[in-house]
Design a protein around this motif. Sequence first.
Motif, PDB file in Angstrom:
ATOM      1  N   LEU A  81       0.865  -1.176   0.000  1.00 57.72           N
ATOM      2  CA  LEU A  81       0.000   0.000   0.000  1.00 57.72           C
ATOM      3  C   LEU A  81       0.899   1.223   0.000  1.00 57.72           C
ATOM      4  N   GLN A  82       1.009   1.845  -1.165  1.00 56.33           N
ATOM      5  CA  GLN A  82       1.777   3.080  -1.282  1.00 56.33           C
ATOM      6  C   GLN A  82       0.873   4.234  -0.886  1.00 56.33           C
ATOM      7  N   MET A  83       1.318   4.985   0.104  1.00 54.68           N
ATOM      8  CA  MET A  83       0.504   6.082   0.628  1.00 54.68           C
ATOM      9  C   MET A  83       1.243   7.399   0.433  1.00 54.68           C
ATOM     10  N   ASP A  84       0.670   8.277  -0.348  1.00 57.53           N
ATOM     11  CA  ASP A  84       1.268   9.585  -0.614  1.00 57.53           C
ATOM     12  C   ASP A  84       0.402  10.697  -0.038  1.00 57.53           C
ATOM     13  N   ASP A  85       1.019  11.872   0.118  1.00 58.75           N
ATOM     14  CA  ASP A  85       0.315  13.046   0.649  1.00 58.75           C
ATOM     15  C   ASP A  85      -0.438  12.696   1.933  1.00 58.75           C
ATOM     16  N   LEU A  86       0.265  12.051   2.839  1.00 61.86           N
ATOM     17  CA  LEU A  86      -0.359  11.643   4.091  1.00 61.86           C
ATOM     18  C   LEU A  86      -0.756  12.847   4.927  1.00 61.86           C
ATOM     19  N   GLN A  87      -1.880  12.705   5.598  1.00 64.90           N
ATOM     20  CA  GLN A  87      -2.425  13.769   6.432  1.00 64.90           C
ATOM     21  C   GLN A  87      -2.669  13.233   7.845  1.00 64.90           C
ATOM     22  N   PRO A  88      -2.773  14.117   8.829  1.00 65.28           N
ATOM     23  CA  PRO A  88      -2.986  13.646  10.209  1.00 65.28           C
ATOM     24  C   PRO A  88      -4.184  12.710  10.354  1.00 65.28           C
ATOM     25  N   GLU A  89      -5.211  12.907   9.537  1.00 69.12           N
ATOM     26  CA  GLU A  89      -6.375  12.030   9.629  1.00 69.12           C
ATOM     27  C   GLU A  89      -6.106  10.622   9.119  1.00 69.12           C
ATOM     28  N   ASP A  90      -4.953  10.399   8.510  1.00 68.13           N
ATOM     29  CA  ASP A  90      -4.568   9.048   8.089  1.00 68.13           C
ATOM     30  C   ASP A  90      -3.912   8.265   9.225  1.00 68.13           C
ATOM     31  N   THR A  91      -3.694   8.925  10.354  1.00 66.79           N
ATOM     32  CA  THR A  91      -3.092   8.251  11.505  1.00 66.79           C
ATOM     33  C   THR A  91      -3.995   7.126  11.985  1.00 66.79           C
ATOM     34  N   ALA A  92      -3.431   5.934  12.066  1.00 66.74           N
ATOM     35  CA  ALA A  92      -4.210   4.754  12.452  1.00 66.74           C
ATOM     36  C   ALA A  92      -3.289   3.537  12.487  1.00 66.74           C
ATOM     37  N   ILE A  93      -3.829   2.451  13.014  1.00 68.60           N
ATOM     38  CA  ILE A  93      -3.181   1.158  12.827  1.00 68.60           C
ATOM     39  C   ILE A  93      -3.736   0.580  11.524  1.00 68.60           C
ATOM     40  N   TYR A  94      -2.846   0.156  10.653  1.00 68.31           N
ATOM     41  CA  TYR A  94      -3.242  -0.383   9.353  1.00 68.31           C
ATOM     42  C   TYR A  94      -3.116  -1.906   9.380  1.00 68.31           C
ATOM     43  N   TYR A  95      -4.167  -2.562   8.905  1.00 73.00           N
ATOM     44  CA  TYR A  95      -4.247  -4.014   8.880  1.00 73.00           C
ATOM     45  C   TYR A  95      -4.489  -4.506   7.460  1.00 73.00           C
ATOM     46  N   CYS A  96      -3.958  -5.677   7.139  1.00 77.75           N
ATOM     47  CA  CYS A  96      -4.365  -6.350   5.915  1.00 77.75           C
ATOM     48  C   CYS A  96      -5.186  -7.582   6.300  1.00 77.75           C
ATOM     49  N   ALA A  97      -6.031  -8.002   5.369  1.00 79.28           N
ATOM     50  CA  ALA A  97      -6.951  -9.099   5.667  1.00 79.28           C
ATOM     51  C   ALA A  97      -7.396  -9.766   4.379  1.00 79.28           C
ATOM     52  N   VAL A  98      -7.819 -11.019   4.495  1.00 88.43           N
ATOM     53  CA  VAL A  98      -8.386 -11.746   3.358  1.00 88.43           C
ATOM     54  C   VAL A  98      -9.871 -12.001   3.627  1.00 88.43           C
ATOM     55  N   PRO A  99     -10.659 -12.224   2.582  1.00 89.45           N
ATOM     56  CA  PRO A  99     -12.087 -12.481   2.779  1.00 89.45           C
ATOM     57  C   PRO A  99     -12.331 -13.723   3.627  1.00 89.45           C
ATOM     58  N   VAL A 100     -13.475 -13.747   4.262  1.00 90.95           N
ATOM     59  CA  VAL A 100     -13.844 -14.891   5.085  1.00 90.95           C
ATOM     60  C   VAL A 100     -13.878 -16.169   4.240  1.00 90.95           C
ATOM     61  N   TRP A 101     -14.420 -16.033   3.015  1.00 88.03           N
ATOM     62  CA  TRP A 101     -14.586 -17.200   2.162  1.00 88.03           C
ATOM     63  C   TRP A 101     -13.426 -17.327   1.192  1.00 88.03           C
ATOM     64  N   GLU A 102     -12.938 -18.535   1.045  1.00 86.49           N
ATOM     65  CA  GLU A 102     -11.900 -18.801   0.070  1.00 86.49           C
ATOM     66  C   GLU A 102     -12.448 -18.515  -1.333  1.00 86.49           C
ATOM     67  N   TRP A 103     -11.591 -18.097  -2.226  1.00 83.51           N
ATOM     68  CA  TRP A 103     -11.922 -17.809  -3.621  1.00 83.51           C
ATOM     69  C   TRP A 103     -12.881 -16.627  -3.776  1.00 83.51           C
ATOM     70  N   ALA A 104     -13.121 -15.871  -2.711  1.00 88.66           N
ATOM     71  CA  ALA A 104     -14.039 -14.733  -2.794  1.00 88.66           C
ATOM     72  C   ALA A 104     -13.358 -13.526  -3.432  1.00 88.66           C
ATOM     73  N   ILE A 105     -14.159 -12.765  -4.189  1.00 83.44           N
ATOM     74  CA  ILE A 105     -13.654 -11.500  -4.716  1.00 83.44           C
ATOM     75  C   ILE A 105     -13.642 -10.477  -3.578  1.00 83.44           C
ATOM     76  N   CYS A 106     -13.136  -9.264  -3.863  1.00 81.84           N
ATOM     77  CA  CYS A 106     -13.063  -8.248  -2.827  1.00 81.84           C
ATOM     78  C   CYS A 106     -14.457  -7.944  -2.269  1.00 81.84           C
ATOM     79  N   PRO A 107     -14.682  -8.217  -0.990  1.00 79.55           N
ATOM     80  CA  PRO A 107     -15.935  -7.787  -0.380  1.00 79.55           C
ATOM     81  C   PRO A 107     -15.958  -6.266  -0.256  1.00 79.55           C
TER      82      PRO A 107
END
Length: 128
Positions: A81-107
Amino acid sequence: QVQLVESGGELVRPGGSLRLSCAVSGNTDEYIAIGWFRQATGKEREGVSCIMVGDKETFYADSVKGRFLISADREKKTVFLQMDDLQPEDTAIYYCAVPVWEWAICPSLRRPDQYGSWGQGTQVTVSS
């Protein structure tokens, strides 16, 4: 089972850039979509972006369109995840995740409950 490990978060000044990584291991062949979420202190988890690893179709939250870019390296089993022009409101913990179901498209990014396995997160702080 799939395991995800995020990295790359740090303190950055407003207007700066960061590149987050999400390393995926385990039964990775069964997951064709990977998403990024973030959670700021006291707020609900918010969907940021998702990528279809095969055809590279991407989805973004309105709040990050034009500033963030998601990409995937199938050989390295890593999503970025390339993040440019970051702002204070972007402050957070960032997580990656996969769908609950295998072979699922992006929910929908508005439905974090439709994502299953999560990494431990990486802290991004935008401050002067």
